[in-house]
Design a protein around this motif. Sequence first.
Motif, PDB file in Angstrom:
ATOM      1  N   ASN A  56       1.260  -0.918   0.174  1.00 54.37           N
ATOM      2  CA  ASN A  56      -0.025  -0.210   0.176  1.00 54.37           C
ATOM      3  C   ASN A  56       1.193   1.269  -0.276  1.00 54.37           C
ATOM      4  OD1 ASN A  56      -2.618  -1.267   0.348  1.00 54.37           O
ATOM      5  ND2 ASN A  56      -2.409  -1.931   2.238  1.00 54.37           N
ATOM      6  N   LYS A  57       2.466   1.107   0.171  1.00 53.80           N
ATOM      7  CA  LYS A  57       3.420   2.389  -0.176  1.00 53.80           C
ATOM      8  C   LYS A  57       3.031   2.793   1.110  1.00 53.80           C
ATOM      9  CE  LYS A  57       3.387   2.336  -4.814  1.00 53.80           C
ATOM     10  NZ  LYS A  57       2.723   3.216  -6.683  1.00 53.80           N
ATOM     11  N   ASP A 119       5.456  -6.255  -6.978  1.00 51.65           N
ATOM     12  CA  ASP A 119       5.776  -5.210  -7.005  1.00 51.65           C
ATOM     13  C   ASP A 119       6.457  -4.919  -5.530  1.00 51.65           C
ATOM     14  OD1 ASP A 119       3.922  -3.755  -9.351  1.00 51.65           O
ATOM     15  OD2 ASP A 119       5.575  -5.377  -9.906  1.00 51.65           O
ATOM     16  N   ALA A 120       5.673  -5.160  -4.590  1.00 53.31           N
ATOM     17  CA  ALA A 120       5.945  -5.335  -3.498  1.00 53.31           C
ATOM     18  C   ALA A 120       6.846  -5.525  -2.671  1.00 53.31           C
ATOM     19  CB  ALA A 120       4.119  -5.147  -2.747  1.00 53.31           C
ATOM     20  N   LEU A 121       7.218  -7.084  -3.156  1.00 55.33           N
ATOM     21  CA  LEU A 121       8.298  -7.801  -2.891  1.00 55.33           C
ATOM     22  C   LEU A 121       9.139  -7.025  -3.254  1.00 55.33           C
ATOM     23  CD1 LEU A 121       9.270 -10.247  -1.735  1.00 55.33           C
ATOM     24  CD2 LEU A 121       9.907 -10.807  -3.668  1.00 55.33           C
ATOM     25  N   ASP A 150       4.775   0.084 -12.093  1.00 52.85           N
ATOM     26  CA  ASP A 150       4.415   0.193 -11.212  1.00 52.85           C
ATOM     27  C   ASP A 150       5.034   1.547 -12.700  1.00 52.85           C
ATOM     28  OD1 ASP A 150       3.150   2.949 -10.112  1.00 52.85           O
ATOM     29  OD2 ASP A 150       3.636   1.186  -7.765  1.00 52.85           O
ATOM     30  N   ALA A 151       4.204   1.973 -13.284  1.00 54.15           N
ATOM     31  CA  ALA A 151       5.113   3.353 -13.498  1.00 54.15           C
ATOM     32  C   ALA A 151       5.422   4.336 -12.409  1.00 54.15           C
ATOM     33  CB  ALA A 151       4.050   3.848 -15.032  1.00 54.15           C
ATOM     34  N   SER A 152       4.543   5.030 -11.770  1.00 49.53           N
ATOM     35  CA  SER A 152       4.400   5.874 -10.204  1.00 49.53           C
ATOM     36  C   SER A 152       5.796   5.277  -9.499  1.00 49.53           C
ATOM     37  CB  SER A 152       3.286   5.712  -9.820  1.00 49.53           C
ATOM     38  OG  SER A 152       3.195   4.414  -9.081  1.00 49.53           O
ATOM     39  N   GLY A 157      10.375  -1.092 -13.985  1.00 48.00           N
ATOM     40  CA  GLY A 157      11.464  -1.984 -14.346  1.00 48.00           C
ATOM     41  C   GLY A 157      12.311  -2.870 -14.257  1.00 48.00           C
ATOM     42  N   SER A 158      12.425  -2.651 -12.657  1.00 47.72           N
ATOM     43  CA  SER A 158      13.920  -3.452 -12.093  1.00 47.72           C
ATOM     44  C   SER A 158      13.406  -4.628 -12.100  1.00 47.72           C
ATOM     45  CB  SER A 158      13.983  -2.516 -10.832  1.00 47.72           C
ATOM     46  OG  SER A 158      14.738  -1.079 -11.265  1.00 47.72           O
ATOM     47  N   THR A 159      14.297  -5.748 -11.959  1.00 48.50           N
ATOM     48  CA  THR A 159      13.917  -7.411 -11.777  1.00 48.50           C
ATOM     49  C   THR A 159      14.380  -7.240 -10.086  1.00 48.50           C
ATOM     50  OG1 THR A 159      16.006  -7.561 -12.036  1.00 48.50           O
ATOM     51  CG2 THR A 159      14.465  -8.083 -14.513  1.00 48.50           C
ATOM     52  N   LEU A 160      13.835  -8.555 -10.284  1.00 41.04           N
ATOM     53  CA  LEU A 160      14.157  -8.576  -8.145  1.00 41.04           C
ATOM     54  C   LEU A 160      15.579  -8.782  -8.144  1.00 41.04           C
ATOM     55  CD1 LEU A 160      13.237  -9.358  -5.680  1.00 41.04           C
ATOM     56  CD2 LEU A 160      13.078 -11.874  -6.517  1.00 41.04           C
ATOM     57  N   VAL A 161      16.503  -9.211  -9.287  1.00 37.48           N
ATOM     58  CA  VAL A 161      18.214  -9.491  -9.085  1.00 37.48           C
ATOM     59  C   VAL A 161      18.897  -8.028  -8.973  1.00 37.48           C
ATOM     60  CG1 VAL A 161      19.754 -10.326 -10.439  1.00 37.48           C
ATOM     61  CG2 VAL A 161      18.209 -11.807 -10.303  1.00 37.48           C
ATOM     62  N   ASP A 162      17.702  -7.207 -10.147  1.00 39.37           N
ATOM     63  CA  ASP A 162      18.330  -5.988 -10.102  1.00 39.37           C
ATOM     64  C   ASP A 162      18.123  -5.643  -8.827  1.00 39.37           C
ATOM     65  OD1 ASP A 162      16.959  -4.882 -13.217  1.00 39.37           O
ATOM     66  OD2 ASP A 162      18.965  -5.941 -12.652  1.00 39.37           O
ATOM     67  N   ALA A 163      17.156  -5.458  -7.519  1.00 38.70           N
ATOM     68  CA  ALA A 163      17.027  -4.990  -6.292  1.00 38.70           C
ATOM     69  C   ALA A 163      18.247  -5.521  -5.423  1.00 38.70           C
ATOM     70  CB  ALA A 163      15.626  -5.485  -5.562  1.00 38.70           C
ATOM     71  N   ILE A 164      18.404  -6.917  -5.648  1.00 35.44           N
ATOM     72  CA  ILE A 164      19.201  -7.411  -4.956  1.00 35.44           C
ATOM     73  C   ILE A 164      20.354  -6.765  -5.266  1.00 35.44           C
ATOM     74  CG2 ILE A 164      20.322 -10.043  -4.659  1.00 35.44           C
ATOM     75  CD1 ILE A 164      18.085 -11.172  -4.673  1.00 35.44           C
ATOM     76  N   ALA A 165      20.701  -6.596  -6.842  1.00 37.94           N
ATOM     77  CA  ALA A 165      22.302  -6.118  -6.814  1.00 37.94           C
ATOM     78  C   ALA A 165      22.446  -4.811  -5.872  1.00 37.94           C
ATOM     79  CB  ALA A 165      22.644  -6.370  -8.200  1.00 37.94           C
ATOM     80  N   TYR A 166      21.627  -3.757  -6.194  1.00 35.47           N
ATOM     81  CA  TYR A 166      21.539  -2.883  -5.684  1.00 35.47           C
ATOM     82  C   TYR A 166      21.481  -2.987  -4.195  1.00 35.47           C
ATOM     83  CZ  TYR A 166      19.634   1.597  -3.502  1.00 35.47           C
ATOM     84  OH  TYR A 166      19.790   2.590  -3.482  1.00 35.47           O
ATOM     85  N   ALA A 167      21.063  -3.776  -3.281  1.00 27.88           N
ATOM     86  CA  ALA A 167      21.016  -4.242  -1.708  1.00 27.88           C
ATOM     87  C   ALA A 167      22.518  -4.324  -1.910  1.00 27.88           C
ATOM     88  CB  ALA A 167      20.573  -4.872  -1.903  1.00 27.88           C
TER      89      ALA A 167
END
Length: 942
Positions: A56-57, A119-121, A150-152, A157-167
């Motif tokens: 729910n952000k 998306d939330a994950l 989620d355009a907002s 456009g980021s993948t789960l792996v992208d997020a893990i790399a960012y972490a």
Amino acid sequence: MIRRRRGASRRLHGLLALEPRALLTTLIAIIDSGVDLSDAAVVPYLDLASGYDAYNKTSYASAGASSIVDTSAAHGHGSVVANMTVQGIVAAGAAAGRAPDVKILPIRDTSSGLNIDADALIRGVYYAADKGASVINLSVNFSYNPTLTDASDPRDGSTLVDAIAYAESKGAVVVTAPGNSSRSIETIAVFPPYADDASYSSTRPTPTNVVVAAATDAGGTLTSASNWGAVHVDFGAYAGPEGFTSYSAAYTSGVAGVVASLLPAGTSARQVVDVLTSTVTPKAQSVGAWSKTGGVLAPAAAVAKARANLVAADGSIVIDAGSTADAYYQGGTAVATTATVDASGVDSPPAAAVWKTARQGSAFSYKVDGLTPGGTYRVRLDFSETRYSGANQRLFDVLVNGATQISALDVFVAAGGANRGVGRDLIVQADGSGAIAIAFKALKGDATVDAVEIRPLADLAAGKPATSSSIESWSYNPALAVDFSSSTRWSSGQWMQPNSTAWYQVDLQDFVDVASVRLNWETAYAVDYQVQMSADGASWTTIKTVTGNRSAGPVELTGLSGEGRFIRVFCTRTSAGSNNYSLYDFQVMGTRMVDLAAGKAAVATSTESNAFAPSAAFDGLGGSRWSSGQWMQGSRTAWLSVDLGSVSAIRDVRLNWEAAYAADYQVQASVDGATWTTLVDVKGNRSSGPAYFADLGGVGRYVRVLCLNPGPINNNYSLWDFNVYGEAIANLASGKVVTSSSNESNFYAAAMAIDPSSASRWSSGQWMQKDSIGWLAIDLGAKYDLSTVALNWERAAAAADYQLQVSDDGSTWTTIRSVTGNTKVGVDLQSGLAGSGRFLRIYCTKVNGSNNYSLYDVQVFGTPSASASSSSWSTWNAMAAAPVATAPMGATSDAAPAAPKPRPPFRAASPATAFAGRASATTAAPTVAARVSRPGMRTSNG
């Protein structure tokens, strides 16, 4: 003042203050279905302020508990993951020997039940990384690498792996599970476990911060449900009685969080992973090759390696500043050079490669903790000037624990030119928490350092001021017996010494408990001598007498017991052929008494001026002092008080009076700064200078000197120094399991009375409490001899009548204190208790102005009982665990609850892709609070 050595079992007496609660620092983010705010084991570890609903952000700050409460009430997936994470924290914390600085950041990624929103994950992973989480737990499986759509959202456009790399770029480890299909995952890709596989992940560089934990039982055997994989699974980990991989991942996250908290600042996520994987316990499985390491997570071994990561066998720590091995730093920038540095003028220089890198900046620091509190260390700093070719281009100060040790250092000048090395040696003391903080502050240009070396200096006399009855010449002055060299020496001098008596004395510059002394005599040795100690350098007590010594060379005097600031060898008979005395070395070993008052907040009735502020008596500077002021002081009575910052055992106090001394005064301790207990009552003092009071046996957070009558000359009071010696003592209730007769709501749960906040509270609830009886019970985890209980009642709901009760089994209670007619609100201290038990209960029988009972804090103090209870966690589960897991609004009776009903068979979020499921069981010993039921695991529907 000399006294006996204290035994570890010494009992504490007197009043105790409520212990302040410090916020914990290392974050473990749990991205799941939410958490259970009635779980007494989990609540103290939650970082609620940062909680977030990624679906729910909304934040906890804006939406409150509704943003993080578990949406899967029938399953409690996120709740159990949080509970298992706490078990991992507790297990690793026990191995570390202290409560870890770790908290859980709850992030919810579901809308309801176990419906996972990709998306939330992904959004949650980015949020956790930006919040500074060191560990991110993802107890979830996908058959693909999901993408945030989620355009907002700026991460669209980021993948789960992208997020893990960012972490990983933010220093976070990601812990995940291989699933529960009783098969190898090497034939079918599963995410996040495949996130670090370059063949399946398009993200570059491929993350290296992923840990995959299979599920094992308490003996290290793979559970019947767990998946495995020789390539994509790192190791196995304890998964609780249910045996699903969501829980092994959660347990691993808890251990990883503690490991991260122990490693120095600047440590990468990969280094945390390496500690975990390199310390596993090997374990063969019936399935054959089952993980990369072939082993099971070993919390104790991981903690041991984390603590010894940069520490050599002799306890020394060497840091190559600016290199890839740089650690413990905060701020600054790593700088490399191609210049060749001439280190020929440096005593014991570091390796040539060390000069190739440096850390530079306008302000940066190194903080090394885990050292011996109050221990003496030699700090070696190496510098080189490889940028500037002239003087006055780079100037900076170096401060150690807040005190300037090197002023306006110009490396070019100190080294004698550019591209030349120079070293500086400092003798420093670790602070009361066992830390040395070295700060570099630029005055012109940037500060710089090439290497930092910290070595324990067991010799308390090394480098300290030394004096003697006489000296032969400056070439044999007293400093030469404490100068780190066995080739130089002190000599009393055959012609300088008027008779056979002579002495050699060292000011240890703090109060110490001496255990041994090493003397290295030259041929002019003493036949008869005494080792003596003094608190003030004037009155001496002999702690060792030697007669008939017949040889030069080293002599070890062990088994000593004496306390003081000054130590000396008092010689009375010379050796044959010598009319003097001479020592190559004078070394003192023992334990430094930490000044609890040093640098702490202080207040006084009056102050002469800002130049004589109360803080001046606690700044460690011999030339500054507090003065009440002849014109500022309204009466003959005045006081100076210091806040030690936490409840402490007060062993000794030292006062150093200026000429404006007090003739009559008292040393007092207080728990709240309002009610005082006198520890020392002095009448008829007639001198300035130091006064030392030992074996006080007091307890409190505040200490003050209450001056009643001035000396004959001055009408005011003034102190150069006010030192307090002792140690902080632990609150036995902190982090323990707590139950209650009833709770007003989730926000007034029983756990709130022992959580890290003094603003939260437990309330029995006016409508929940069925009669005038209400109680709060704490499982201390082991049997203790209790001495004091500190209660902090809510103002409107204090009990008029209540009893303090103890129990060995949580069922049969014995009253150790009965209070009637209580009118106290706020702090209510019950000291001088005489009772033993594993469980403590506050049993309230009469209300006082309201129809319920409410406590902000309950703190319990005592010592381990010689007859410690052998009752197990399963005993507590059977007799009293149910109240922990009752609904927040539900009341429970005083009787032992019935055993929980078994839960229905496991349900997965998607029948086609079952993941780490949950089953009903009790909590394994020895961990945290029992859970009545455990739900099924989550998988995606994609």
